[in-house]
Write an enzyme that holds these catalytic residues in place. Structure first.
Site, PDB file in Angstrom:
ATOM      1  N   THR A  99       0.886  -1.213   0.060  1.00  0.00           N
ATOM      2  CA  THR A  99       0.164   0.155  -0.054  1.00  0.00           C
ATOM      3  C   THR A  99       0.738   1.242  -0.012  1.00  0.00           C
ATOM      4  O   THR A  99       2.012   1.271   0.332  1.00  0.00           O
ATOM      5  CB  THR A  99      -1.003   0.074   1.214  1.00  0.00           C
ATOM      6  OG1 THR A  99      -0.303   0.074   2.405  1.00  0.00           O
ATOM      7  CG2 THR A  99      -1.706  -1.149   1.267  1.00  0.00           C
ATOM      8  N   ASP A 100       0.398   2.334  -0.241  1.00  0.00           N
ATOM      9  CA  ASP A 100       1.060   3.689  -0.365  1.00  0.00           C
ATOM     10  C   ASP A 100       0.341   4.548   0.667  1.00  0.00           C
ATOM     11  O   ASP A 100      -0.287   4.223   1.630  1.00  0.00           O
ATOM     12  CB  ASP A 100       0.857   4.237  -1.710  1.00  0.00           C
ATOM     13  CG  ASP A 100      -0.600   4.672  -2.179  1.00  0.00           C
ATOM     14  OD1 ASP A 100      -1.504   4.585  -1.433  1.00  0.00           O
ATOM     15  OD2 ASP A 100      -0.994   4.645  -3.528  1.00  0.00           O
ATOM     16  N   GLN A 101       0.763   5.843   0.751  1.00  0.00           N
ATOM     17  CA  GLN A 101       0.606   6.718   1.730  1.00  0.00           C
ATOM     18  C   GLN A 101      -0.899   6.973   1.790  1.00  0.00           C
ATOM     19  O   GLN A 101      -1.344   7.400   3.022  1.00  0.00           O
ATOM     20  CB  GLN A 101       1.374   8.222   1.528  1.00  0.00           C
ATOM     21  CG  GLN A 101       0.963   9.040   2.714  1.00  0.00           C
ATOM     22  CD  GLN A 101       2.036  10.097   2.460  1.00  0.00           C
ATOM     23  OE1 GLN A 101       2.602  10.435   1.419  1.00  0.00           O
ATOM     24  NE2 GLN A 101       1.880  11.164   3.485  1.00  0.00           N
TER      25      GLN A 101
END
Length: 160
Positions: free
Chosen positions: A19-21
């Site tokens: 996942t990203d930010q």
């Protein structure tokens, strides 16, 4: 045009590192999941990609399509749905979908080509490939590995 094969579903639970930010799966990971789907489709069909390479065949991607509809998030249970959409002695096209599913649907299985896929569609796309030898020259699958070419023919005829 050859009839599409049946679908093979490979389960993946979204890991935090994917996942990203924004808390969603980073877009590039779906391409990796497409590759996992192709590898598991071949393995489920009774072949290991490494054994195909040992016979002197490589299968580079020459085209990639990916359409994002909805995000997957950390700890989601998803299925990587893969099937052969088309093939010839020198080309192979895979169709892929990433679908969010319930825990009860979270397992590997096969479905017919025209079957309704489970879950919610998140991403769809596919890859096109060409068979080449170790010198990167075009190779004809029906000549180098006629048994694998026959399997593709069988799987597509079963899906009709």
């Amino acid at each position: 045009m050859v009839a599409a094969s049946g679908w093979f579903m490979h389960p993946i639970r979204v890991r935090y590192q994917e996942t990203d930010q924004m808390g969603v799966v980073f877009h590039g990971n779906y391409v990796t999941w497409f590759e996992i789907g192709r590898t598991e489709w071949i393995r489920n069909a009774g072949y290991h990609y490494k054994a195909i390479e040992e016979r002197g065949l490589l299968l580079p991607v020459v085209d990639l399509h990916c359409r994002y509809l909805l995000p997957a998030r950390y700890d989601d249970t998803v299925l990587v749905c893969t099937r052969v959409a088309d093939f010839s002695p020198v080309r192979l096209t895979f169709e892929s979908q990433i679908r969010r599913v319930t825990p009860s649907e979270f397992h590997a299985f096969e479905l017919e080509a025209n079957a309704q896929l489970p879950g919610e569609l998140l991403v769809e796309g596919g890859t096109k490939h060409v068979w080449v030898n170790t010198e990167w020259q075009p190779a004809r699958l029906n000549k180098v590995m006629p048994e694998l070419y026959g399997l593709l023919q069988t799987k597509s005829s079963l899906a009709k």
